[in-house]
Design a protein around this motif. Sequence first.
Motif, mmCIF file in Angstrom:
data_model
loop_
_atom_site.group_PDB
_atom_site.id
_atom_site.type_symbol
_atom_site.label_atom_id
_atom_site.label_comp_id
_atom_site.label_asym_id
_atom_site.label_seq_id
_atom_site.Cartn_x
_atom_site.Cartn_y
_atom_site.Cartn_z
ATOM 1 N N THR A 1 74.310 43.608 42.593
ATOM 2 C CA THR A 1 73.328 43.934 41.726
ATOM 3 C C THR A 1 72.321 43.044 41.700
ATOM 4 O OG1 THR A 1 74.961 42.583 40.153
ATOM 5 C CG2 THR A 1 75.086 45.118 40.305
ATOM 6 N N GLY A 2 72.240 42.000 42.791
ATOM 7 C CA GLY A 2 71.126 40.917 42.878
ATOM 8 C C GLY A 2 71.499 39.758 42.395
ATOM 9 N N LYS A 3 70.423 38.901 42.605
ATOM 10 C CA LYS A 3 71.031 37.317 42.409
ATOM 11 C C LYS A 3 71.169 37.140 40.782
ATOM 12 C CE LYS A 3 68.051 35.093 45.814
ATOM 13 N NZ LYS A 3 67.039 34.362 46.355
ATOM 14 N N THR A 4 72.298 36.141 40.421
ATOM 15 C CA THR A 4 72.291 35.744 39.036
ATOM 16 C C THR A 4 71.284 34.606 38.879
ATOM 17 O OG1 THR A 4 74.232 34.230 39.739
ATOM 18 C CG2 THR A 4 74.941 36.400 39.327
ATOM 19 N N ASP A 5 71.483 34.205 37.392
ATOM 20 C CA ASP A 5 70.632 33.125 37.290
ATOM 21 C C ASP A 5 70.784 31.813 38.054
ATOM 22 O OD1 ASP A 5 69.371 34.647 35.262
ATOM 23 O OD2 ASP A 5 70.669 33.997 33.450
ATOM 24 N N SER A 6 71.968 31.568 38.378
ATOM 25 C CA SER A 6 72.337 30.454 39.247
ATOM 26 C C SER A 6 72.159 30.884 40.550
ATOM 27 C CB SER A 6 73.627 29.703 38.888
ATOM 28 O OG SER A 6 74.579 30.761 38.803
ATOM 29 N N VAL A 7 72.074 29.980 41.394
ATOM 30 C CA VAL A 7 72.290 29.968 42.810
ATOM 31 C C VAL A 7 73.605 30.289 43.492
ATOM 32 C CG1 VAL A 7 71.272 29.144 45.111
ATOM 33 C CG2 VAL A 7 69.749 28.671 43.331
ATOM 34 N N GLU A 8 73.959 31.270 44.074
ATOM 35 C CA GLU A 8 75.164 31.468 44.614
ATOM 36 C C GLU A 8 75.207 31.107 46.150
ATOM 37 O OE1 GLU A 8 78.371 35.043 44.865
ATOM 38 O OE2 GLU A 8 76.508 35.712 44.376
ATOM 39 N N ASN A 9 76.143 30.196 46.163
ATOM 40 C CA ASN A 9 76.574 29.707 47.437
ATOM 41 C C ASN A 9 77.599 30.476 48.369
ATOM 42 O OD1 ASN A 9 74.408 27.678 47.562
ATOM 43 N ND2 ASN A 9 75.928 26.299 46.552
ATOM 44 N N ASN A 10 77.639 30.662 49.590
ATOM 45 C CA ASN A 10 78.812 31.334 49.778
ATOM 46 C C ASN A 10 78.774 32.596 49.482
ATOM 47 O OD1 ASN A 10 79.305 29.116 51.761
ATOM 48 N ND2 ASN A 10 80.693 28.240 50.132
ATOM 49 N N LEU A 11 77.762 33.579 49.509
ATOM 50 C CA LEU A 11 77.863 35.054 49.123
ATOM 51 C C LEU A 11 78.567 35.801 49.920
ATOM 52 C CD1 LEU A 11 76.945 37.296 47.389
ATOM 53 C CD2 LEU A 11 74.993 37.662 48.761
ATOM 54 N N GLY A 12 78.759 35.598 51.375
ATOM 55 C CA GLY A 12 79.427 36.421 52.279
ATOM 56 C C GLY A 12 80.984 36.109 52.052
ATOM 57 N N LYS A 13 81.120 34.791 51.995
ATOM 58 C CA LYS A 13 82.718 34.608 51.685
ATOM 59 C C LYS A 13 83.211 35.121 50.535
ATOM 60 C CE LYS A 13 85.398 30.307 51.289
ATOM 61 N NZ LYS A 13 85.521 28.909 51.230
ATOM 62 N N ARG A 14 82.392 35.067 49.160
ATOM 63 C CA ARG A 14 82.751 35.678 47.806
ATOM 64 C C ARG A 14 83.211 37.179 48.346
ATOM 65 N NH1 ARG A 14 81.067 38.948 44.630
ATOM 66 N NH2 ARG A 14 78.831 38.581 45.212
ATOM 67 N N VAL A 15 82.159 37.801 49.041
ATOM 68 C CA VAL A 15 82.257 39.288 49.046
ATOM 69 C C VAL A 15 83.420 39.641 49.816
ATOM 70 C CG1 VAL A 15 81.138 41.090 50.361
ATOM 71 C CG2 VAL A 15 79.848 39.853 49.058
ATOM 72 N N VAL A 16 83.753 38.960 51.135
ATOM 73 C CA VAL A 16 85.021 39.103 51.888
ATOM 74 C C VAL A 16 86.335 39.084 51.035
ATOM 75 C CG1 VAL A 16 86.423 38.259 53.978
ATOM 76 C CG2 VAL A 16 83.632 38.793 53.838
ATOM 77 N N GLN A 17 86.276 37.756 50.046
ATOM 78 C CA GLN A 17 87.537 37.509 49.399
ATOM 79 C C GLN A 17 87.736 38.580 48.313
ATOM 80 O OE1 GLN A 17 86.680 33.652 48.292
ATOM 81 N NE2 GLN A 17 87.986 32.813 49.961
ATOM 82 N N ASP A 18 86.476 39.117 47.727
ATOM 83 C CA ASP A 18 86.749 40.112 46.816
ATOM 84 C C ASP A 18 87.405 41.365 47.357
ATOM 85 O OD1 ASP A 18 85.769 38.328 44.939
ATOM 86 O OD2 ASP A 18 83.632 39.331 44.661
ATOM 87 N N LEU A 19 86.871 41.862 48.238
ATOM 88 C CA LEU A 19 87.167 43.165 49.237
ATOM 89 C C LEU A 19 88.397 43.178 49.787
ATOM 90 C CD1 LEU A 19 83.588 44.446 50.493
ATOM 91 C CD2 LEU A 19 85.009 45.259 48.475
ATOM 92 N N THR A 20 89.096 42.046 50.110
ATOM 93 C CA THR A 20 90.370 41.917 50.676
ATOM 94 C C THR A 20 91.496 41.419 49.675
ATOM 95 O OG1 THR A 20 89.884 39.601 51.195
ATOM 96 C CG2 THR A 20 89.474 41.121 52.988
ATOM 97 N N GLN A 21 91.477 41.445 48.362
ATOM 98 C CA GLN A 21 92.369 41.244 47.573
ATOM 99 C C GLN A 21 93.605 42.129 47.535
ATOM 100 O OE1 GLN A 21 92.434 38.855 44.916
ATOM 101 N NE2 GLN A 21 90.949 37.908 46.118
#
Length: 187
Positions: A103-123
Amino acid sequence: MSVNRFSWFLTHLHLCDNNLQPNKNEINYDKLYKVRPLIDSLSKIFLHHYIPNKNQSIDESMIRFKGRHSIKQYMPMKPIKRGYKVWIRADQSGYICEFQIYTGKTDSVENNLGKRVVQDLTQNIKNKYHCMYFDNFFTSLGLVEELLQDGIYGCGTVRSNRKGLPKNQLSDKKFKKGDSEGRVSTT
């Protein structure tokens, strides 16, 4: 289907109550609020009706869209340049096990976007020792170590300037066409 019939469906089909929609200024505002019930239902159905193989991959996909919406992405180097970006976990047969619409960037800068995506999809596959494959956007040493702790094997290409890489890797000048360098964890 005629235009009139399509217009009737478009005006009468609703997936959620518009009176309960949060304001854009609220913390829990969801840009996909109006289609969230459909997205959640599809995610549950995808997970429930298929047992994925051990070999799976995570990558991005684009859904072509030329209209106006705040989550539309422009990626000039991709075959589909404009549209909705979707993060997908698929198995080796191509079946989409899970997905997440970006859904795009949030107000704050998100570091490690790729890491967060992988962790979310492998729950949903923790401690099942699946093999996850991903490209250099997602790969980092920290991610692979955390996946191993969660009972998931990780494999991916890596950018040579990625933080946290060992210092003893070969320089790009020493590589010939077709050469590669690899690292394997022994734990």
